[in-house]
Design a protein around this motif. Sequence first.
Motif, PDB file in Angstrom:
ATOM      1  N   HIS A 116       0.863  -1.286   0.045  1.00 29.86           N
ATOM      2  CA  HIS A 116      -0.059   0.045   0.038  1.00 29.86           C
ATOM      3  C   HIS A 116       0.940   1.264  -0.197  1.00 29.86           C
ATOM      4  CE1 HIS A 116      -3.309  -2.661   0.766  1.00 29.86           C
ATOM      5  NE2 HIS A 116      -2.526  -2.973   2.013  1.00 29.86           N
ATOM      6  N   SER A 117       1.959   1.023  -0.798  1.00 29.93           N
ATOM      7  CA  SER A 117       3.053   2.481  -0.936  1.00 29.93           C
ATOM      8  C   SER A 117       2.691   3.169  -2.242  1.00 29.93           C
ATOM      9  CB  SER A 117       4.414   1.905  -0.826  1.00 29.93           C
ATOM     10  OG  SER A 117       5.362   2.921  -1.240  1.00 29.93           O
ATOM     11  N   MET A 118       2.176   4.300  -1.804  1.00 29.89           N
ATOM     12  CA  MET A 118       1.847   5.261  -3.050  1.00 29.89           C
ATOM     13  C   MET A 118       3.327   5.621  -3.552  1.00 29.89           C
ATOM     14  SD  MET A 118      -1.014   5.457  -3.630  1.00 29.89           S
ATOM     15  CE  MET A 118      -0.762   6.415  -4.878  1.00 29.89           C
ATOM     16  N   ALA A 119       4.339   5.736  -2.853  1.00 29.70           N
ATOM     17  CA  ALA A 119       5.474   6.241  -3.481  1.00 29.70           C
ATOM     18  C   ALA A 119       6.204   4.951  -4.383  1.00 29.70           C
ATOM     19  CB  ALA A 119       6.474   6.168  -2.308  1.00 29.70           C
ATOM     20  N   LEU A 120       6.195   3.810  -3.914  1.00 30.13           N
ATOM     21  CA  LEU A 120       6.350   2.821  -4.602  1.00 30.13           C
ATOM     22  C   LEU A 120       5.592   2.714  -6.138  1.00 30.13           C
ATOM     23  CD1 LEU A 120       7.366  -0.172  -2.511  1.00 30.13           C
ATOM     24  CD2 LEU A 120       8.895   0.770  -4.483  1.00 30.13           C
ATOM     25  N   LEU A 121       4.058   3.037  -5.958  1.00 30.14           N
ATOM     26  CA  LEU A 121       3.220   2.945  -7.085  1.00 30.14           C
ATOM     27  C   LEU A 121       3.423   4.029  -7.913  1.00 30.14           C
ATOM     28  CD1 LEU A 121      -0.238   2.049  -5.469  1.00 30.14           C
ATOM     29  CD2 LEU A 121       1.186   0.635  -7.186  1.00 30.14           C
ATOM     30  N   ALA A 122       3.670   5.185  -7.696  1.00 23.64           N
ATOM     31  CA  ALA A 122       3.697   6.370  -8.409  1.00 23.64           C
ATOM     32  C   ALA A 122       5.093   6.260  -9.000  1.00 23.64           C
ATOM     33  CB  ALA A 122       4.141   7.672  -7.487  1.00 23.64           C
ATOM     34  N   ILE A 127       4.056  12.602   3.523  1.00 22.12           N
ATOM     35  CA  ILE A 127       4.931  12.008   3.174  1.00 22.12           C
ATOM     36  C   ILE A 127       5.735  10.771   3.970  1.00 22.12           C
ATOM     37  CG2 ILE A 127       7.120  12.060   1.606  1.00 22.12           C
ATOM     38  CD1 ILE A 127       6.581  14.789   0.826  1.00 22.12           C
ATOM     39  N   SER A 128       5.544   9.540   3.346  1.00 24.29           N
ATOM     40  CA  SER A 128       6.396   8.616   4.211  1.00 24.29           C
ATOM     41  C   SER A 128       7.733   8.755   3.867  1.00 24.29           C
ATOM     42  CB  SER A 128       6.029   7.298   3.958  1.00 24.29           C
ATOM     43  OG  SER A 128       4.457   7.165   4.174  1.00 24.29           O
ATOM     44  N   ILE A 151      12.501   7.710   0.509  1.00 21.55           N
ATOM     45  CA  ILE A 151      13.788   7.961   0.164  1.00 21.55           C
ATOM     46  C   ILE A 151      14.464   6.723  -0.458  1.00 21.55           C
ATOM     47  CG2 ILE A 151      16.014   8.199   1.243  1.00 21.55           C
ATOM     48  CD1 ILE A 151      14.681  10.201   3.275  1.00 21.55           C
ATOM     49  N   LEU A 152      13.947   5.454   0.202  1.00 26.91           N
ATOM     50  CA  LEU A 152      14.417   4.235  -0.427  1.00 26.91           C
ATOM     51  C   LEU A 152      14.004   4.206  -1.864  1.00 26.91           C
ATOM     52  CD1 LEU A 152      15.711   1.639   0.470  1.00 26.91           C
ATOM     53  CD2 LEU A 152      13.543   0.729   1.208  1.00 26.91           C
ATOM     54  N   LEU A 164      13.465  15.106  -0.123  1.00 31.00           N
ATOM     55  CA  LEU A 164      12.939  14.336   0.904  1.00 31.00           C
ATOM     56  C   LEU A 164      13.776  14.393   2.343  1.00 31.00           C
ATOM     57  CD1 LEU A 164      11.922  11.244  -1.352  1.00 31.00           C
ATOM     58  CD2 LEU A 164      10.305  12.548  -0.057  1.00 31.00           C
ATOM     59  N   LEU A 165      15.003  14.455   2.088  1.00 24.98           N
ATOM     60  CA  LEU A 165      16.087  14.604   3.008  1.00 24.98           C
ATOM     61  C   LEU A 165      15.612  16.007   3.908  1.00 24.98           C
ATOM     62  CD1 LEU A 165      19.315  13.139   1.809  1.00 24.98           C
ATOM     63  CD2 LEU A 165      17.829  12.085   3.572  1.00 24.98           C
ATOM     64  N   SER A 166      15.446  16.903   3.199  1.00 29.11           N
ATOM     65  CA  SER A 166      15.350  18.352   3.556  1.00 29.11           C
ATOM     66  C   SER A 166      13.852  18.307   4.465  1.00 29.11           C
ATOM     67  CB  SER A 166      15.217  19.395   2.418  1.00 29.11           C
ATOM     68  OG  SER A 166      16.211  19.660   1.835  1.00 29.11           O
ATOM     69  N   GLY A 167      13.009  17.673   3.822  1.00 30.66           N
ATOM     70  CA  GLY A 167      11.695  17.781   4.636  1.00 30.66           C
ATOM     71  C   GLY A 167      11.656  17.001   5.570  1.00 30.66           C
ATOM     72  N   LYS A 168      12.402  15.664   5.752  1.00 32.31           N
ATOM     73  CA  LYS A 168      12.290  14.805   6.922  1.00 32.31           C
ATOM     74  C   LYS A 168      13.066  15.537   8.053  1.00 32.31           C
ATOM     75  CE  LYS A 168      14.121  10.338   8.560  1.00 32.31           C
ATOM     76  NZ  LYS A 168      14.512   8.992   8.210  1.00 32.31           N
ATOM     77  N   TYR A 169      14.426  16.083   7.822  1.00 30.35           N
ATOM     78  CA  TYR A 169      15.068  16.578   8.865  1.00 30.35           C
ATOM     79  C   TYR A 169      15.048  18.168   9.113  1.00 30.35           C
ATOM     80  CZ  TYR A 169      17.507  12.205   8.573  1.00 30.35           C
ATOM     81  OH  TYR A 169      17.802  10.882   8.429  1.00 30.35           O
ATOM     82  N   PHE A 170      14.362  18.924   8.171  1.00 33.14           N
ATOM     83  CA  PHE A 170      14.185  20.501   8.337  1.00 33.14           C
ATOM     84  C   PHE A 170      12.931  20.833   8.201  1.00 33.14           C
ATOM     85  CE2 PHE A 170      18.571  19.602   6.480  1.00 33.14           C
ATOM     86  CZ  PHE A 170      19.562  20.171   7.707  1.00 33.14           C
ATOM     87  N   GLY A 171      12.143  20.060   7.865  1.00 28.90           N
ATOM     88  CA  GLY A 171      10.658  20.637   7.605  1.00 28.90           C
ATOM     89  C   GLY A 171      10.397  21.407   6.331  1.00 28.90           C
ATOM     90  N   PHE A 172      11.470  21.442   5.551  1.00 27.04           N
ATOM     91  CA  PHE A 172      11.185  22.051   4.132  1.00 27.04           C
ATOM     92  C   PHE A 172      10.392  20.970   3.207  1.00 27.04           C
ATOM     93  CE2 PHE A 172      15.601  23.935   4.906  1.00 27.04           C
ATOM     94  CZ  PHE A 172      14.826  24.777   5.937  1.00 27.04           C
ATOM     95  N   TYR A 173       8.885  21.129   3.446  1.00 21.57           N
ATOM     96  CA  TYR A 173       8.163  20.584   2.442  1.00 21.57           C
ATOM     97  C   TYR A 173       8.053  20.654   1.408  1.00 21.57           C
ATOM     98  CZ  TYR A 173       7.037  18.412   7.274  1.00 21.57           C
ATOM     99  OH  TYR A 173       7.389  17.782   8.492  1.00 21.57           O
ATOM    100  N   PHE A 174       7.869  22.180   1.134  1.00 25.93           N
ATOM    101  CA  PHE A 174       7.764  22.679   0.152  1.00 25.93           C
ATOM    102  C   PHE A 174       8.843  22.514  -1.214  1.00 25.93           C
ATOM    103  CE2 PHE A 174      10.838  25.750   2.166  1.00 25.93           C
ATOM    104  CZ  PHE A 174      11.528  26.135   1.284  1.00 25.93           C
ATOM    105  N   LEU A 175       9.934  21.804  -0.685  1.00 25.14           N
ATOM    106  CA  LEU A 175      10.984  21.682  -1.669  1.00 25.14           C
ATOM    107  C   LEU A 175      10.617  20.506  -2.651  1.00 25.14           C
ATOM    108  CD1 LEU A 175      14.290  21.996   0.184  1.00 25.14           C
ATOM    109  CD2 LEU A 175      13.314  23.601  -1.367  1.00 25.14           C
TER     110      LEU A 175
END
Length: 311
Positions: free
Chosen positions: A50-56, A127-128, A133-134, A201-212
């Motif tokens: 049920h991973s949308m990331a993999l499906l996309a 975002i998961s 990232i994987l 994704l790294l920026s969003g995960k660690y710094f909260g920059f989701y807009f990137l």
Amino acid sequence: MNSVTNELSCHNHFLSFDKSLRLNAKKAWLVLWITTLTMLFEIYFGYTTHSMALLADGWHMATHAAALGITYLTYRLATNPNMVKNFNFGGGKIIALGGFASSIFLLCVVFMIGLESVERFFHPLNISFDEAILVAILGLAINVICAFILRASTGNHHSHSHDDHGHHSHSHGHYHDHNIRGAYLHVVADAVTSVGAIAALLSGKYFGFYFLDPLIGLIGCIIIFRWAIVLIKDTGWELLDGHAKSVDFVKLKSQLESKGSKILDLHVWQVAPKTLCCELVVTSQKTHGLEFYRQILHNEFNIQHSVIEER
């Protein structure tokens, strides 16, 4: 008035000059299988987990698999005697047509990514990160491998040959197999989006920059769009029989008129990745003989097929 035509024994003779086409076809086939298997893997596990990331990513890779399928099919058609026997210059133009088709697919990818990125700006989704990232790293690894396989076939080539009379043929022209070039751009475009996705994704995960995430998606669209337009221009020019860009026409005219001849009509165009054709009409007070002009065309500019008229 004298005239001569350097006739070729078969319609597909042009492609026999370029043994690299067979190698490029094998590379396209290998990359097609790698891409298809990766696509099926991602779609299968996307549904089961049920991973949308993999499906996309899996369905996105499906567009590249389709383009690579066209690339391989193009080689099969271009070298199939039953397919090309009715074409005046064989199947060489099919190679450029395959590159043109790939560029259209690239524009479709740009549209899909751009639309999704704009939508994410206004309607962000959860975002998961670890999973996404994987997937991005997996996609990048596959694309790097495929790009490495295709890379050696996309560059400029130094032409070096001998004609039937033992004369040395030497040309510094730049020749492109637009078909394999289109496949390479698809792979590189996917790699660029993967790199951007990992950074976002790294920026969003660690710094909260989701807009990137959507922003880098749009930047990737601009880059891929520019590549697609360049490929459309190059393949379109060849398909419409534009003057061969690999030929220095100033130098060509200078050499043809070096002994008092005057050019009345001159056309040089590309009919296959490494094959040029020429139609030449000259007039001269002193007859130099058709072989004089033929040697200039073939030995100095690597023009394999020529129709010459001296008045």
